[in-house]
Design an enzyme around this catalytic site. Structure first.
Site, PDB file in Angstrom:
ATOM      1  N   ARG A   1      -8.117  -5.823  -2.363  1.00 43.19           N
ATOM      2  CA  ARG A   1      -8.925  -6.288  -1.260  1.00 43.19           C
ATOM      3  C   ARG A   1      -8.397  -5.749  -0.007  1.00 43.19           C
ATOM      4  O   ARG A   1      -7.298  -5.772   0.290  1.00 43.19           O
ATOM      5  CB  ARG A   1      -8.904  -7.845  -1.251  1.00 43.19           C
ATOM      6  CG  ARG A   1     -10.072  -8.246  -0.376  1.00 43.19           C
ATOM      7  CD  ARG A   1      -9.647  -9.712   0.191  1.00 43.19           C
ATOM      8  NE  ARG A   1      -9.084  -9.324   1.286  1.00 43.19           N
ATOM      9  CZ  ARG A   1      -8.051 -10.266   1.275  1.00 43.19           C
ATOM     10  NH1 ARG A   1      -7.219 -11.027   0.360  1.00 43.19           N
ATOM     11  NH2 ARG A   1      -7.160 -10.366   2.271  1.00 43.19           N
TER      12      ARG A   1
ATOM     13  N   TYR B   1      -6.000 -20.506   5.121  1.00 42.17           N
ATOM     14  CA  TYR B   1      -5.844 -21.348   4.104  1.00 42.17           C
ATOM     15  C   TYR B   1      -5.905 -22.897   4.228  1.00 42.17           C
ATOM     16  O   TYR B   1      -6.173 -23.739   3.184  1.00 42.17           O
ATOM     17  CB  TYR B   1      -4.206 -21.246   3.392  1.00 42.17           C
ATOM     18  CG  TYR B   1      -4.002 -19.760   3.073  1.00 42.17           C
ATOM     19  CD1 TYR B   1      -4.716 -19.301   2.081  1.00 42.17           C
ATOM     20  CD2 TYR B   1      -3.203 -18.701   3.701  1.00 42.17           C
ATOM     21  CE1 TYR B   1      -4.645 -17.946   1.662  1.00 42.17           C
ATOM     22  CE2 TYR B   1      -3.043 -17.712   3.619  1.00 42.17           C
ATOM     23  CZ  TYR B   1      -3.713 -17.077   2.366  1.00 42.17           C
ATOM     24  OH  TYR B   1      -3.451 -15.856   2.081  1.00 42.17           O
TER      25      TYR B   1
ATOM     26  N   ASP C   1      -8.643  -4.906   4.265  1.00 43.43           N
ATOM     27  CA  ASP C   1      -9.198  -5.630   5.380  1.00 43.43           C
ATOM     28  C   ASP C   1      -9.578  -4.439   6.525  1.00 43.43           C
ATOM     29  O   ASP C   1      -8.726  -3.540   6.405  1.00 43.43           O
ATOM     30  CB  ASP C   1      -7.934  -6.663   6.168  1.00 43.43           C
ATOM     31  CG  ASP C   1      -7.618  -7.564   5.248  1.00 43.43           C
ATOM     32  OD1 ASP C   1      -8.311  -8.417   4.311  1.00 43.43           O
ATOM     33  OD2 ASP C   1      -6.349  -8.160   5.237  1.00 43.43           O
TER      34      ASP C   1
ATOM     35  N   ASN D   1      -4.736  -5.521   0.012  1.00 48.53           N
ATOM     36  CA  ASN D   1      -3.851  -6.530  -0.844  1.00 48.53           C
ATOM     37  C   ASN D   1      -3.948  -6.247  -2.154  1.00 48.53           C
ATOM     38  O   ASN D   1      -5.293  -6.166  -2.939  1.00 48.53           O
ATOM     39  CB  ASN D   1      -4.374  -7.870  -0.563  1.00 48.53           C
ATOM     40  CG  ASN D   1      -4.190  -8.079   1.097  1.00 48.53           C
ATOM     41  OD1 ASN D   1      -2.922  -8.379   1.463  1.00 48.53           O
ATOM     42  ND2 ASN D   1      -5.162  -7.880   1.830  1.00 48.53           N
TER      43      ASN D   1
ATOM     44  N   GLU E   1       5.323 -16.328   0.768  1.00 49.75           N
ATOM     45  CA  GLU E   1       3.970 -16.780   0.412  1.00 49.75           C
ATOM     46  C   GLU E   1       3.862 -17.543  -0.809  1.00 49.75           C
ATOM     47  O   GLU E   1       2.868 -17.742  -1.329  1.00 49.75           O
ATOM     48  CB  GLU E   1       2.999 -15.639  -0.044  1.00 49.75           C
ATOM     49  CG  GLU E   1       2.696 -14.684   1.586  1.00 49.75           C
ATOM     50  CD  GLU E   1       2.157 -13.445   1.057  1.00 49.75           C
ATOM     51  OE1 GLU E   1       0.626 -13.584   1.113  1.00 49.75           O
ATOM     52  OE2 GLU E   1       2.505 -12.329   0.875  1.00 49.75           O
TER      53      GLU E   1
ATOM     54  N   GLU F   1      -5.120  -3.041   6.092  1.00 46.14           N
ATOM     55  CA  GLU F   1      -4.273  -2.953   4.924  1.00 46.14           C
ATOM     56  C   GLU F   1      -4.949  -3.047   3.877  1.00 46.14           C
ATOM     57  O   GLU F   1      -6.205  -3.598   3.703  1.00 46.14           O
ATOM     58  CB  GLU F   1      -2.968  -4.147   5.131  1.00 46.14           C
ATOM     59  CG  GLU F   1      -3.727  -5.595   5.416  1.00 46.14           C
ATOM     60  CD  GLU F   1      -2.713  -6.406   5.742  1.00 46.14           C
ATOM     61  OE1 GLU F   1      -2.330  -7.055   4.776  1.00 46.14           O
ATOM     62  OE2 GLU F   1      -2.379  -6.725   6.868  1.00 46.14           O
TER      63      GLU F   1
ATOM     64  N   SER G   1      -0.873 -12.330   4.436  1.00 40.87           N
ATOM     65  CA  SER G   1      -1.200 -13.883   4.933  1.00 40.87           C
ATOM     66  C   SER G   1      -0.931 -13.802   6.456  1.00 40.87           C
ATOM     67  O   SER G   1      -0.777 -15.112   7.075  1.00 40.87           O
ATOM     68  CB  SER G   1      -0.453 -15.054   4.081  1.00 40.87           C
ATOM     69  OG  SER G   1      -0.936 -14.965   2.636  1.00 40.87           O
TER      70      SER G   1
ATOM     71  N   GLY H   1      -5.432 -13.314  -2.845  1.00 39.11           N
ATOM     72  CA  GLY H   1      -5.623 -14.772  -3.111  1.00 39.11           C
ATOM     73  C   GLY H   1      -6.679 -15.298  -3.861  1.00 39.11           C
ATOM     74  O   GLY H   1      -7.704 -14.556  -3.852  1.00 39.11           O
TER      75      GLY H   1
END
Length: 323
Positions: free
Chosen positions: A263, A224, A265, A281, A26, A279, A154, A285
């Site tokens: 964050r 992205y 999901d 993070n 990433e 999951e 990602s 991002g």
């Protein structure tokens, strides 16, 4: 959270390194995140500098007098506890969760095991190490099935499997990035994400974002590099559903021992509107397409204030400094 980052003396933060780039898959996204953070901190008067651990040794942070770090690294060697551990040894406070929480959260399988033990809802899964086990998992979990590396983000290396014949190729793709591969039951419904800021009992979820990707395919490209994915914030969900997701994400955050920010999901199953954690993070991002800044804006927090507040809250495991 309108008071987030208020009354912070930028000069008192000292010299700040924005860690970006790194050696993970990433890297490209991390460079975009880091550049955004760097510009935001500079605009607020912070003595901030770019620092790429792939090009420089971390001990240079100490030699050059950096007082704290904003971790804008994603994936391995940045979001997995390794950089956090190095900064602990150097005694340089950093943003986001500590060593243990980072190392657990980056591993989707360990995360799901802990969430399941704590009674938090997450889709059923299997850990596989070859194509034959992937086919066996498909027989147990059914179609569609998600196949992805256990420790990547990602959507890198991820595939949606619709038939047993697709299992071999899906495993081959995921195993390029990690020897441990996760096969996960697909949850059909609304795709959402929710960020948390803070620590312990004071940690609070930001507004939920509902994601509508082209043909339901929220992959690396659509995350992205395209403008066709729709992000709804306010999410448009019933108020009770959004509040339930926020409570769930706060529990998930605390269960893993996270701090600072993260964050999660979440998929909401269409058949019964039940939310499932996918999951979390721990170094989200911060690009122009990223979701935490979007959610923060809905809560009255600008991108610049978000970056400033996060770096002001930089800390070490077991050490909390008030600003």
């Amino acid at each position: 959270m309108n008071g987030f980052a208020s009354n912070i003396d930028a000069k008192a933060l000292g010299k700040v390194a924005v860690l970006m780039g790194g050696r993970s898959a990433e890297r490209e996204v991390s460079l975009m995140s880091g550049q955004g953070v760097l510009e935001a901190l500079l605009s607020r008067g912070v003595d901030a500098h770019a620092f790429d651990p792939a090009e420089r040794h971390l001990d240079e942070l100490l030699k050059e007098g950096f007082a704290r770090c904003f971790i804008a690294l994603h994936g391995r060697y940045g979001e997995d506890g390794t950089v956090q551990g190095a900064l602990e040894l150097l005694g340089i406070p950093y943003t986001g969760p500590g060593v243990m929480a980072s190392s657990i959260a980056v591993d989707k399988i360990m995360t799901k095991r802990i969430w399941r033990f704590e009674g938090l809802p997450t889709p059923d899964w299997r850990l596989v190490s070859n194509a034959e086990q992937t086919r066996t998992a498909f027989e147990a979990l059914g179609a569609p099935m998600i196949v992805k590396p256990a420790r990547e983000g990602s959507s890198i290396g991820m595939a949606k499997v619709m038939s047993a014949e697709e299992c071999e190729a899906a495993y081959a793709l995921a195993s390029k990035y990690d020897p441990e591969v996760l096969c996960e039951q697909f949850i059909a419904g609304d795709e959402t994400t929710c960020a948390v800021l803070g620590e312990g009992v004071s940690a609070r979820a930001l507004p939920v974002i509902r994601i509508v990707a082209p043909e339901g395919n929220y992959d690396y490209q659509n995350k992205y590099f395209t403008d066709t994915t729709q992000y709804h914030c306010p999410c448009g969900l019933p108020e009770g559903e959004e509040a339930e997701i926020q409570r769930l994400v706060e529990r998930a955050f605390r269960t893993l021992g996270c701090r600072g920010w993260s964050r999660a999901d979440i998929m909401i199953r269409a058949s019964d509107r039940k939310p499932f954690l996918l999951e979390i993070n721990t170094s989200p991002g911060m690009t122009s397409h990223s979701l935490v800044p979007m959610s923060a804006r809905a809560a009255g927090i600008s991108y610049e204030a978000l970056c400033l507040g996060l770096v002001a809250g930089a800390s070490l495991d077991g050490v909390r400094k008030s600003q």
